[in-house]
Scaffold this motif. Structure first.
Motif, PDB file in Angstrom:
ATOM      1  N   GLY A  64      58.910  31.820  53.047  1.00 57.54           N
ATOM      2  CA  GLY A  64      60.056  31.391  51.989  1.00 57.54           C
ATOM      3  C   GLY A  64      61.007  30.925  53.113  1.00 57.54           C
ATOM      4  N   ILE A  65      61.617  31.612  53.968  1.00 57.19           N
ATOM      5  CA  ILE A  65      62.839  31.250  54.636  1.00 57.19           C
ATOM      6  C   ILE A  65      62.857  31.716  55.974  1.00 57.19           C
ATOM      7  CG2 ILE A  65      64.044  33.180  53.738  1.00 57.19           C
ATOM      8  CD1 ILE A  65      66.629  31.069  53.779  1.00 57.19           C
ATOM      9  N   HIS A  66      63.125  31.125  56.891  1.00 62.34           N
ATOM     10  CA  HIS A  66      63.353  31.496  58.317  1.00 62.34           C
ATOM     11  C   HIS A  66      64.933  31.515  58.689  1.00 62.34           C
ATOM     12  CE1 HIS A  66      59.144  31.221  59.604  1.00 62.34           C
ATOM     13  NE2 HIS A  66      58.835  30.404  58.904  1.00 62.34           N
ATOM     14  N   LEU A  67      65.411  32.850  59.169  1.00 65.76           N
ATOM     15  CA  LEU A  67      66.834  32.707  59.522  1.00 65.76           C
ATOM     16  C   LEU A  67      67.211  33.521  60.947  1.00 65.76           C
ATOM     17  CD1 LEU A  67      68.119  34.275  56.064  1.00 65.76           C
ATOM     18  CD2 LEU A  67      68.790  32.018  56.999  1.00 65.76           C
ATOM     19  N   PRO A  68      68.144  32.831  61.554  1.00 64.99           N
ATOM     20  CA  PRO A  68      68.443  33.407  62.987  1.00 64.99           C
ATOM     21  C   PRO A  68      68.935  34.708  62.536  1.00 64.99           C
ATOM     22  CG  PRO A  68      69.474  31.334  62.539  1.00 64.99           C
ATOM     23  CD  PRO A  68      68.859  31.383  61.329  1.00 64.99           C
ATOM     24  N   VAL A  69      68.970  35.691  63.581  1.00 67.02           N
ATOM     25  CA  VAL A  69      69.043  37.159  63.171  1.00 67.02           C
ATOM     26  C   VAL A  69      70.653  37.347  63.064  1.00 67.02           C
ATOM     27  CG1 VAL A  69      69.132  39.389  64.596  1.00 67.02           C
ATOM     28  CG2 VAL A  69      67.432  37.887  65.057  1.00 67.02           C
ATOM     29  N   SER A  70      71.605  36.482  63.716  1.00 63.03           N
ATOM     30  CA  SER A  70      73.016  36.680  63.017  1.00 63.03           C
ATOM     31  C   SER A  70      73.229  36.657  61.729  1.00 63.03           C
ATOM     32  CB  SER A  70      73.588  35.669  64.067  1.00 63.03           C
ATOM     33  OG  SER A  70      73.280  34.379  63.749  1.00 63.03           O
ATOM     34  N   ASP A  71      72.274  35.465  61.023  1.00 66.02           N
ATOM     35  CA  ASP A  71      72.604  35.196  59.833  1.00 66.02           C
ATOM     36  C   ASP A  71      71.839  36.154  58.875  1.00 66.02           C
ATOM     37  OD1 ASP A  71      73.901  32.773  59.854  1.00 66.02           O
ATOM     38  OD2 ASP A  71      72.172  31.503  60.116  1.00 66.02           O
ATOM     39  N   ILE A  72      70.889  36.801  59.325  1.00 67.98           N
ATOM     40  CA  ILE A  72      70.190  37.794  58.581  1.00 67.98           C
ATOM     41  C   ILE A  72      71.145  39.143  58.465  1.00 67.98           C
ATOM     42  CG2 ILE A  72      68.325  39.752  58.463  1.00 67.98           C
ATOM     43  CD1 ILE A  72      66.654  37.548  60.033  1.00 67.98           C
ATOM     44  N   GLU A  93      51.552  27.424  71.130  1.00 67.37           N
ATOM     45  CA  GLU A  93      52.306  28.371  71.440  1.00 67.37           C
ATOM     46  C   GLU A  93      52.421  29.470  70.079  1.00 67.37           C
ATOM     47  OE1 GLU A  93      56.137  26.800  73.496  1.00 67.37           O
ATOM     48  OE2 GLU A  93      55.696  25.537  71.938  1.00 67.37           O
ATOM     49  N   VAL A  94      52.431  30.826  70.428  1.00 62.81           N
ATOM     50  CA  VAL A  94      52.380  31.791  69.501  1.00 62.81           C
ATOM     51  C   VAL A  94      53.435  32.620  69.624  1.00 62.81           C
ATOM     52  CG1 VAL A  94      51.299  34.235  68.934  1.00 62.81           C
ATOM     53  CG2 VAL A  94      49.881  32.021  70.169  1.00 62.81           C
ATOM     54  N   PHE A  95      53.901  32.728  68.254  1.00 65.01           N
ATOM     55  CA  PHE A  95      55.434  33.608  67.928  1.00 65.01           C
ATOM     56  C   PHE A  95      55.330  34.804  67.155  1.00 65.01           C
ATOM     57  CE2 PHE A  95      55.791  29.054  68.200  1.00 65.01           C
ATOM     58  CZ  PHE A  95      56.807  28.631  69.182  1.00 65.01           C
ATOM     59  N   GLU A 119      62.632  36.504  60.918  1.00 61.11           N
ATOM     60  CA  GLU A 119      63.483  35.988  62.132  1.00 61.11           C
ATOM     61  C   GLU A 119      63.122  34.832  62.423  1.00 61.11           C
ATOM     62  OE1 GLU A 119      64.897  40.449  63.223  1.00 61.11           O
ATOM     63  OE2 GLU A 119      63.722  39.295  64.749  1.00 61.11           O
ATOM     64  N   LEU A 120      64.065  33.724  62.880  1.00 63.05           N
ATOM     65  CA  LEU A 120      63.635  32.394  63.497  1.00 63.05           C
ATOM     66  C   LEU A 120      63.637  32.346  64.603  1.00 63.05           C
ATOM     67  CD1 LEU A 120      63.534  29.590  62.576  1.00 63.05           C
ATOM     68  CD2 LEU A 120      66.192  29.408  63.082  1.00 63.05           C
ATOM     69  N   THR A 121      62.409  31.774  64.983  1.00 60.98           N
ATOM     70  CA  THR A 121      62.159  31.726  66.480  1.00 60.98           C
ATOM     71  C   THR A 121      62.160  30.140  66.449  1.00 60.98           C
ATOM     72  OG1 THR A 121      60.896  33.408  66.726  1.00 60.98           O
ATOM     73  CG2 THR A 121      60.554  31.689  68.485  1.00 60.98           C
ATOM     74  N   PRO A 122      62.852  29.218  67.304  1.00 64.70           N
ATOM     75  CA  PRO A 122      62.532  27.810  67.426  1.00 64.70           C
ATOM     76  C   PRO A 122      61.245  27.669  67.797  1.00 64.70           C
ATOM     77  CG  PRO A 122      64.694  28.582  68.659  1.00 64.70           C
ATOM     78  CD  PRO A 122      63.656  29.981  68.363  1.00 64.70           C
TER      79      PRO A 122
END
Length: 298
Positions: A64-72, A93-95, A119-122
């Protein structure tokens, strides 16, 4: 040539408390503008707790959505599930990312409930020389899971995204074009055909260009040499056969690239595809309708 899987998105989405969603039946459709970055990727603006954020509209993401930890951390009522998901990009690459659920949010007047996010990983992958003026940033990503019970119409030509609560309500002129799509772990899959073979392709609004996986292309296909820098020891080739999708011609020189072999489909359909077709997706019933922007039906 560069293949980018990161960008910005302009879309007005506002997080609300449960009490503000009491009249959710009054809003059955919203139309929001799409803006495009310098690479032609669709962007929308997210308003989270009164702050403007930018995110990529990425159908290549199944969540649904990926968010940086600071935004969460800034969102009230967000709940971590304890689950950790693994994913990979086309380079292999595995995340690993922690899963959370946002109970309620809205885009304009339209409510969304229990949106699953990570949580967002670039994870952007670039093919070739990276432009000097491009910075690596953590940017919010909205994927197909955001619209799980909706119908959306992606119209690059009019620079707009339409979202409808009620699925299956298709305009009469496109009703006969609705066809099922396959939803796999890798995304929304539709069939693309050449005179030599049928290919299963992932819809990916987060890709600047369509790409064929090098090990999936039929050996009978005529390929053309190109001179893009796509990596060391990788010879540049373009797929130039005549292509058909849902009875329409799709005209593009598609890059051949050695996508990680764990990727099971035959390739991606990126911005060159969405610039030629208005794409309507009924997520609840897993149907798709295409309307050519410039080409005519066969």
């Amino acid at each position: 040539m560069t293949f980018w899987k990161s960008s910005v998105l302009i879309f007005a989405a506002v997080f609300f408390s449960t009490s503000l969603l009491a009249d959710d039946n009054k809003c059955s459709s919203v139309e929001v503008p799409i803006a495009f970055d310098q690479y032609g990727l669709p962007t929308i603006e997210l308003i989270i707790n009164g702050k403007s954020n930018f995110a990529l509209l990425d159908l290549g993401s199944t969540t649904g959505i990926h968010l940086p930890v600071s935004d969460i951390a800034s969102i009230s009522d967000v709940k971590y599930t304890g689950e950790i998901a693994k994913s990979s990009n086309i380079s292999g690459e595995v995340f690993s990312n922690k899963q959370f659920i946002i109970p309620n949010l809205a885009i304009e007047c339209m409510p969304f409930e229990d949106i699953t996010g990570y949580e967002l990983t670039p994870r952007a992958t670039s093919i070739g020389d990276k432009p000097k003026d491009v910075e690596d940033k953590q940017q919010i990503v909205i994927g197909q899971g955001f619209f799980a019970d909706k119908t959306i119409v992606i119209d690059y030509s009019s620079e707009k995204l339409t979202i409808r609560n009620k699925t299956g309500n298709v305009a009469a002129e496109s009703r006969n074009k609705f066809k099922p799509y396959v939803l796999s772990d890798e995304g929304i899959t539709i069939e693309l055909s050449s005179p030599n073979a049928d290919y299963q392709m992932i819809l990916d609004t987060g890709a600047t260009s369509s790409i064929f996986s090098a090990n999936k292309v039929n050996t009978s296909e005529p390929l053309t040499d190109c001179d893009f820098n796509i990596g060391p020891d990788v010879k540049c080739k373009l797929f130039t056969s005549m292509l058909e999708v849902s009875g329409y011609h799709f005209v593009s020189n598609i890059l051949i690239y050695p996508i990680d072999p764990r990727f099971t489909q035959d390739g991606f359909l990126g911005s060159d595809f969405f610039n030629q077709f208005i794409v309507e997706l009924d997520f609840l019933n897993k149907n798709i309708a295409l309307t050519p922007v410039t080409s005519s039906a066969m």
